[in-house]
Design a protein around this motif. Structure first.
Motif, PDB file in Angstrom:
ATOM      1  N   PRO A  39     -76.404 -99.327 -90.484  1.00 57.48           N
ATOM      2  CA  PRO A  39     -75.806-100.464 -89.774  1.00 57.48           C
ATOM      3  C   PRO A  39     -74.430-100.842 -90.331  1.00 57.48           C
ATOM      4  O   PRO A  39     -73.525-101.202 -89.572  1.00 57.48           O
ATOM      5  CB  PRO A  39     -76.828-101.587 -89.984  1.00 57.48           C
ATOM      6  N   ASP A  40     -74.248-100.769 -91.646  1.00 51.39           N
ATOM      7  CA  ASP A  40     -72.955-101.090 -92.248  1.00 51.39           C
ATOM      8  C   ASP A  40     -71.887-100.092 -91.840  1.00 51.39           C
ATOM      9  O   ASP A  40     -70.723-100.458 -91.637  1.00 51.39           O
ATOM     10  CB  ASP A  40     -73.062-101.116 -93.781  1.00 51.39           C
ATOM     11  N   THR A  43     -69.884-100.748 -88.715  1.00 51.81           N
ATOM     12  CA  THR A  43     -68.735-101.641 -88.866  1.00 51.81           C
ATOM     13  C   THR A  43     -67.573-100.934 -89.543  1.00 51.81           C
ATOM     14  O   THR A  43     -66.414-101.093 -89.143  1.00 51.81           O
ATOM     15  CB  THR A  43     -69.146-102.879 -89.693  1.00 51.81           C
ATOM     16  N   SER A 242     -82.007-104.533 -88.639  1.00 55.48           N
ATOM     17  CA  SER A 242     -80.680-105.134 -88.745  1.00 55.48           C
ATOM     18  C   SER A 242     -80.395-106.069 -87.577  1.00 55.48           C
ATOM     19  O   SER A 242     -79.937-107.203 -87.764  1.00 55.48           O
ATOM     20  CB  SER A 242     -79.619-104.030 -88.810  1.00 55.48           C
ATOM     21  N   ASP A 243     -80.686-105.609 -86.361  1.00 59.48           N
ATOM     22  CA  ASP A 243     -80.293-106.369 -85.172  1.00 59.48           C
ATOM     23  C   ASP A 243     -81.253-107.501 -84.832  1.00 59.48           C
ATOM     24  O   ASP A 243     -80.835-108.541 -84.312  1.00 59.48           O
ATOM     25  CB  ASP A 243     -80.181-105.420 -83.968  1.00 59.48           C
ATOM     26  N   HIS A 245     -83.997-108.715 -87.091  1.00 61.70           N
ATOM     27  CA  HIS A 245     -84.370-109.534 -88.254  1.00 61.70           C
ATOM     28  C   HIS A 245     -83.195-109.853 -89.170  1.00 61.70           C
ATOM     29  O   HIS A 245     -83.368-110.536 -90.174  1.00 61.70           O
ATOM     30  CB  HIS A 245     -85.469-108.817 -89.052  1.00 61.70           C
ATOM     31  N   ASP A 246     -82.015-109.330 -88.842  1.00 63.78           N
ATOM     32  CA  ASP A 246     -80.806-109.585 -89.626  1.00 63.78           C
ATOM     33  C   ASP A 246     -80.976-109.182 -91.090  1.00 63.78           C
ATOM     34  O   ASP A 246     -80.553-109.881 -92.007  1.00 63.78           O
ATOM     35  CB  ASP A 246     -80.411-111.069 -89.537  1.00 63.78           C
ATOM     36  N   PHE A 247     -81.604-108.027 -91.309  1.00 62.34           N
ATOM     37  CA  PHE A 247     -81.820-107.522 -92.660  1.00 62.34           C
ATOM     38  C   PHE A 247     -80.550-106.846 -93.180  1.00 62.34           C
ATOM     39  O   PHE A 247     -79.827-106.195 -92.432  1.00 62.34           O
ATOM     40  CB  PHE A 247     -82.962-106.510 -92.675  1.00 62.34           C
ATOM     41  N   SER A 248     -80.338-106.975 -94.490  1.00 61.92           N
ATOM     42  CA  SER A 248     -79.234-106.272 -95.142  1.00 61.92           C
ATOM     43  C   SER A 248     -79.677-104.851 -95.465  1.00 61.92           C
ATOM     44  O   SER A 248     -80.852-104.496 -95.348  1.00 61.92           O
ATOM     45  CB  SER A 248     -78.837-106.988 -96.430  1.00 61.92           C
ATOM     46  N   GLN A 251     -82.395-104.845 -98.147  1.00 58.30           N
ATOM     47  CA  GLN A 251     -83.714-105.246 -97.656  1.00 58.30           C
ATOM     48  C   GLN A 251     -84.357-104.138 -96.832  1.00 58.30           C
ATOM     49  O   GLN A 251     -85.567-103.908 -96.920  1.00 58.30           O
ATOM     50  CB  GLN A 251     -83.583-106.526 -96.826  1.00 58.30           C
TER      51      GLN A 251
END
Length: 399
Positions: A39-40, A43, A242-243, A245-248, A251
């Motif tokens: 996910p990172d 970006t 990520s999308d 649960h907004d996990f990093s 996590q």
């Protein structure tokens, strides 16, 4: 040449065993280490979900085509002659990504790294088949599977932590392969195997063995196992966490480690489990575990429940993978072993390659919201895995 076929116990002090385990740990590193940072990377490079899947696909594509040839070369030229260059190529290409190339540069280096990583686990299994026999082989195979599980549990966690420093730091860790290669240069023994026959005879016998029904079943199981794992878990679930649960990245890595912890626990006991159940029973039992896991992930509403379902996937993985390896090793004599394991590994790489792009491609093309598509695919694959595993177990029980 030192013989390893003496007792049923595990020869922990053997430098050959230590090198084999190190090769397996390097071979499994290529995807789990970076899966939490996918996910990172969207970006960092400004790319879509389907494009981010290419970072995995570029790495796995070489293995689809090259592992049978790597196996052939290993049978003809020797194990050391093949495994050492692969270790160095993996480390150089993987570490090169840390220098921060463009997205196209990353894909190119991942492709080259995939060439290096394509044969490492396959050759580790081959060496186990060369060095050990009987019950000792089953035990060492289980230990090797457990080591892979422990490594795969640690790598997502490590990748997530390293990514908190900077996105490219996890790629530096791939340089560990250079250290392993340097040590293996002095410690890895060349196993004593019979000379292979003439090339025409060799190819004819390998092709005959590849096409027997038992072998075809192993290839299908290998493909489906990694299709589900790399497509449904490492790619789709990473994006969902990520999308939704907004996990990093850290996590996500912690949750993914549940799969490998359970895998390591089961695989370490494979020597005992295989005394009670045959691989042909353990494999469908593992797919029942896959199905329960995928259905549970689809239905779970909290990260804790998702983690519990990932443990179930790992239990299935710990049953399926050692069963595949021991079954493939026993199909042929040592003269042809690497080639047969090359075919098996090619199917694993094919599953890794097709899984991520299939899941992301269908979800983005057939659904208005990719998240909806991801959940639908988890439901369908979970039901298919569970029902298929149960039906095979019922058929075996009737026999």
């Amino acid at each position: 040449m030192t013989s390893h076929r003496v007792r049923g116990d595990v020869p922990w002090s053997s430098t050959s065993l230590q090198t084999v385990l190190a090769c397996s740990l390097i071979g499994v590193m290529g995807v789990p280490l970076i899966s939490p940072i996918l996910p990172d990377l969207r970006t960092v490079f400004g790319i879509s979900d389907s494009q981010i899947a290419l970072i995995i696909t570029a790495y796995t594509v070489p293995g689809v085509f090259l592992t049978p040839f790597i196996g052939l070369l290993s049978d003809r030229l020797g194990r050391r002659t093949v495994v050492l260059p692969l270790l160095f190529l993996f480390g150089l290409a993987g570490g090169g990504i840390a220098l921060g190339p463009s997205f196209r540069g990353v894909l190119a280096l991942r492709f080259v790294q995939g060439i290096g990583g394509s044969g490492l686990m396959m050759l580790a299994i081959t060496l186990i088949g060369d060095f050990y026999g009987g019950e000792q082989r089953n035990r060492v195979m289980g230990i090797n599977g457990s080591a892979i599980g422990i490594g795969a549990a640690t790598y997502p966690l490590l990748g997530g932590v390293l990514a908190t420093v900077r996105w490219n730091v996890p790629f530096v860790f791939f340089g560990l392969s250079l250290v392993v290669g340097s040590i293996a240069l002095f410690t890895l023994e060349e196993p004593s195997i019979d000379d292979p026959p003439a090339m025409r005879t060799y190819v004819s016998r390998v092709l005959s063995a590849v096409l027997v029904p038992r072998a075809l079943g192993l290839w299908a199981v290998a493909f489906l196992t990694f299709f589900l794992f790399y497509g449904g878990i490492l790619t789709v679930l990473s994006l969902l966490l990520s999308d939704v649960h907004d996990f990093s990245a850290g996590q996500i890595g912690m949750l993914f480690s549940m799969v490998s912890i359970a895998n390591a626990a089961v695989a370490s006991q494979y020597g005992r489990i295989s005394r009670s159940l045959d691989p042909k029973e353990l494999i469908p039992l593992g797919f029942v575990g896959f199905g329960v896991s995928l259905l549970g992930v689809w239905a779970a509403s909290t990260p804790v429940l998702i983690g519990a379902m990932l443990l179930c996937f790992g239990l299935g993985f710990g049953l399926v993978m050692p069963s595949l390896d021991t079954s493939a090793v026993g199909l042929v004599s040592s003269q042809f072993r690497a080639s047969m394991l090359g075919i098996l590994t090619s199917m694993l790489w094919l599953g890794q390659t097709v899984g991520p792009i299939t899941f992301t491609g269908i979800a983005t093309a057939a659904f208005d919201e990719p998240v909806t598509g991801y959940r639908f695919l988890l439901l369908c694959c979970g039901m298919a895995s569970f029902v298929g595993g149960v039906l095979v177990l019922l058929a075996l029980s009737r026999r």
